[in-house]
Design an enzyme around this catalytic site. Structure first.
Site, PDB file in Angstrom:
ATOM      1  N   CYS A   1       0.869  -1.234   0.017  1.00 57.74           N
ATOM      2  CA  CYS A   1       0.004  -0.082   0.090  1.00 57.74           C
ATOM      3  C   CYS A   1       0.771   1.124  -0.043  1.00 57.74           C
ATOM      4  O   CYS A   1       1.477   1.760   0.860  1.00 57.74           O
ATOM      5  CB  CYS A   1      -0.932   0.022   1.208  1.00 57.74           C
ATOM      6  SG  CYS A   1      -2.068   1.528   1.246  1.00 57.74           S
TER       7      CYS A   1
ATOM      8  N   GLU B   1      -4.321   0.881  -5.818  1.00 62.04           N
ATOM      9  CA  GLU B   1      -3.440  -0.123  -6.298  1.00 62.04           C
ATOM     10  C   GLU B   1      -3.291  -0.131  -7.657  1.00 62.04           C
ATOM     11  O   GLU B   1      -4.125   0.307  -8.378  1.00 62.04           O
ATOM     12  CB  GLU B   1      -4.237  -1.511  -5.597  1.00 62.04           C
ATOM     13  CG  GLU B   1      -3.030  -2.537  -5.562  1.00 62.04           C
ATOM     14  CD  GLU B   1      -1.958  -1.948  -4.635  1.00 62.04           C
ATOM     15  OE1 GLU B   1      -0.840  -1.769  -5.129  1.00 62.04           O
ATOM     16  OE2 GLU B   1      -2.174  -2.081  -3.292  1.00 62.04           O
TER      17      GLU B   1
END
Length: 227
Positions: free
Chosen positions: A2, A108
């Site tokens: 992340c 993402e």
């Protein structure tokens, strides 16, 4: 991994959602649609001295207290849930310095035939989500104190697995007290909450490749595009 998030909710809303007492200071945070490592975010911690939650600005990229320089933080923007209790950089923070990282969504990138397509991933109701984090204090050779944090990642749920092989740990409100240290918990009980969040309670959509450049920071970054 992340490595990019959005936090465009107002600080007053964050304090309300995370039950920060009104009298606690409200950090000065500029709304951001493209938060990157080394940026600072308002982090939820438990102030054991007075028995209430606080909201404080911390730098993204955990710098262990024993580190020799600040650059160590670049390698510690995330902490894998697996083995977190034994890794030198995270084990003490896991024991006593846990926090929540409020975000509106994280990003993402999905590999495609033409490159990488970014996606925004959020709760299905578009509410604030609480990512599990660890925080640390570090003192520079010059005597300056730096507070920093890492976001914990785990194996992905079905939604995120289509995009990446990791996802941040998202905690439901009932898990916040144990994670913050408001309630006693064993290491096994803490590890048990570091599980993938339900796909049914999340959503994702493709967004502009402009999010790749940290200099781009405006609301248009989260507008859906054709993948």
């Amino acid at each position: 991994m992340c490595g990019r998030v959005r936090l465009s909710s107002d600080v007053s809303e964050i304090k309300l959602v995370f039950s920060i007492p009104p009298h606690r200071p409200s950090p000065n945070f500029a709304l951001s649609w493209n938060v990157a490592p080394t940026d600072s975010l308002p982090i939820v911690r438990y102030d054991v001295r007075v028995g209430e939650r606080s909201l404080d600005m911390l730098r993204w990229g955990l710098v262990p207290f024993w580190a020799k320089d600040l650059n160590v933080g670049f390698a510690n923007i995330n902490a894998k849930a697996e083995g977190i209790e034994t890794r030198p950089a995270f084990r003490e923070a896991f024991e006593r310095r846990r926090c929540l990282v409020p975000v509106d969504n994280f990003y993402e990138w999905q590999k495609t035939a033409t490159g990488k397509q970014p996606y925004a991933i959020a709760l299905a109701d578009r509410g604030l989500m609480a990512l599990a984090g660890l925080w640390e204090n570090w003192r520079s050779p010059a005597g300056e104190w730096v507070r920093s944090f890492a976001i914990i990642t785990t194996s992905p749920n079905e939604l995120c697995a289509a995009l990446h092989n990791r996802m941040p740990v998202v905690l439901k409100p009932q898990g916040w007290p144990i994670w913050l240290g408001e309630e006693p918990a064993t290491a096994l009980e803490l590890k048990a909450v570091l599980a993938p969040f339900s796909s049914e309670e999340m959503t994702c959509w493709p967004v502009s490749p402009r999010v790749r450049n940290v200099k781009n920071n405006d609301a248009s970054l989260i507008e859906p595009i054709a993948a």
